[in-house]
Design a protein around this motif. Structure first.
Motif, short mmCIF file in Angstrom:
data_model
loop_
_atom_site.label_atom_id
_atom_site.label_comp_id
_atom_site.label_asym_id
_atom_site.label_seq_id
_atom_site.Cartn_x
_atom_site.Cartn_y
_atom_site.Cartn_z
N TRP A 65 37.05 35.10 46.17
CA TRP A 65 35.65 34.91 45.75
C TRP A 65 35.24 35.99 44.74
O TRP A 65 34.68 35.68 43.68
N PHE A 66 35.51 37.25 45.07
CA PHE A 66 35.08 38.35 44.19
C PHE A 66 36.01 38.53 42.99
O PHE A 66 35.55 38.95 41.92
N ALA A 67 37.30 38.21 43.16
CA ALA A 67 38.24 38.43 42.07
C ALA A 67 38.24 37.29 41.05
O ALA A 67 38.46 37.52 39.86
N ARG A 68 37.95 36.06 41.54
CA ARG A 68 38.04 34.91 40.64
C ARG A 68 36.74 34.14 40.49
O ARG A 68 36.69 33.13 39.79
N GLY A 69 35.72 34.55 41.23
CA GLY A 69 34.42 33.91 41.06
C GLY A 69 34.02 33.04 42.25
O GLY A 69 34.82 32.66 43.09
N GLU A 70 32.72 32.74 42.29
CA GLU A 70 32.14 31.97 43.40
C GLU A 70 32.75 30.58 43.52
O GLU A 70 33.01 30.10 44.61
N GLN A 71 32.98 29.92 42.38
CA GLN A 71 33.53 28.56 42.40
C GLN A 71 34.89 28.54 43.09
O GLN A 71 35.13 27.73 43.98
N SER A 72 35.78 29.45 42.69
CA SER A 72 37.11 29.51 43.30
C SER A 72 37.03 29.85 44.78
O SER A 72 37.78 29.31 45.59
#
Length: 340
Positions: A65-72
């Motif tokens: 979530w934090f490394a690749r974003g909320e969508q991922s």
């Protein structure tokens, strides 16, 4: 260092490396330390170990979530919840397989561990194949979606007939083309036995090996539902594979707790059917009704989690106080039966 920052299947290599390090470390810790000797896993220990695996999976999801974003992150959690819920069906089938081959509980954990190691490879091949197909032709996703909808509808009306393990053609083929002992030999998949004709020692498979083969074949059947379901959520190969594998890794720990009470989850299959129909329909809705716009990830995650939670709670409420019925008992060590 330059190699680690390069993309592989759309994701930096170091992401894949971190994931594989975690999987290898968990497997080595499990097999080499926690269960170095074969023994029966109690329900309490099963729940604690399962909670540990779920905790690791959740932490990995937070990292995504934090490394690749909320969508991922949301896509990862959606895939994880779907696969975890679908694995409850696996528990019923696995228990039938162990009962048929009279595998005592203290040898079941080792068989499950090796089975899951094979699953990591087999699921990887299936996911890689699916990703390759989608990269070449997006319309394949519509086939996945339609398959999920049909499968979900069939689950609503499917009966409760248990799988007949003895009629599996693979068991008969192996038993015809290989030497198979009629009894177990501790935790061994293969042993040396005396040939009745020549008197020489020859290698033979054991019922534990046959159980391992059938468990992996059963997982391939279940993967026909779970893999398209996660591809219908996201085409990101990293998210598809990691959410799938993390859900499966904890299955062997969860098995011993669920096997004793899986009859309490009888109505979960209707919730899973609804999830499959929802996920499959989402593809057609977003592409044809929303003109290719994406349905917010939080809606997919919320609906998936809500349906699964409702199915679990309703099942537990509906079956409260009911005695376990038509559920195969765990075999005793002395009841090993011939594989054919």
């Amino acid at each position: 260092m330059e190699l680690l920052t390069q993309d592989w299947l759309g994701t930096p290599v170091w992401f894949w490396a971190a994931f594989m390090v975690i999987v290898i470390a968990l497997t080595a810790f499990d097999l080499g330390i926690l269960h170095k000797e074969d023994r029966e896993l109690g329900i309490s220990e099963s729940l604690k170990l399962s909670a540990f695996y779920i905790g690791v999976a959740m932490l990995f999801g937070v990292w995504v979530w934090f490394a690749r974003g909320e969508q991922s992150g949301m896509e990862y959690f959606t895939g994880f919840f779907i696969e975890k819920a679908l694995s409850i069906d696996n528990v019923f089938v696995i228990s039938l397989i162990f009962t048929y081959f009279a595998i005592p509980p203290k040898y079941q954990y080792r068989a499950l561990l090796w089975g899951i190691m094979a699953v990591i490879v087999l699921r990887g091949l299936m996911i890689a194949g699916g990703a390759a197909l989608l990269a070449q032709a997006y319309w394949v996703l519509y086939i996945f979606a339609a398959f999920l909808i049909v499968t979900g509808i069939k689950m609503f009306f499917a009966g409760d007939e248990p799988m007949d393990v003895g009629k599996n053609p693979v068991i008969r083929w192996i038993s015809t083309h290989m030497r198979v002992t009629k009894e177990l030999h501790d935790q061994h998949f293969f042993v040396k036995v005396e040939d009745e004709k020549t008197g020489r020692l020859v290698r033979a498979a054991t019922p534990l090996f046959l159980a391992l083969v059938v468990i992996n074949l059963a997982d391939l059947v279940f993967a026909l539902d779970s893999v398209p379901a996660i591809f219908a959520i996201t085409t990101d190969t990293f998210i598809v594979y990691t959410s799938n594998i993390f859900a499966i890794l904890g299955l062997r720990a969860l098995y011993f707790a669920l096997a004793a009470m899986v009859h309490r989850f009888h109505y979960l299959k209707y919730a899973l059917a609804a999830v499959l129909v929802f996920i499959g329909s989402k593809i057609f809705v977003t592409d044809f009704l929303l003109d290719g716009g994406k349905l917010p990830a939080w809606i997919s995650l919320g609906v998936t989690f809500g349906l699964i939670l409702a199915g679990i709670l309703y099942s537990l409420w509906k079956t409260k106080g009911q005695e376990e019925a038509d559920w195969p008992a765990q075999p005793e060590e002395s009841t090993a039966r011939p594989p054919v």
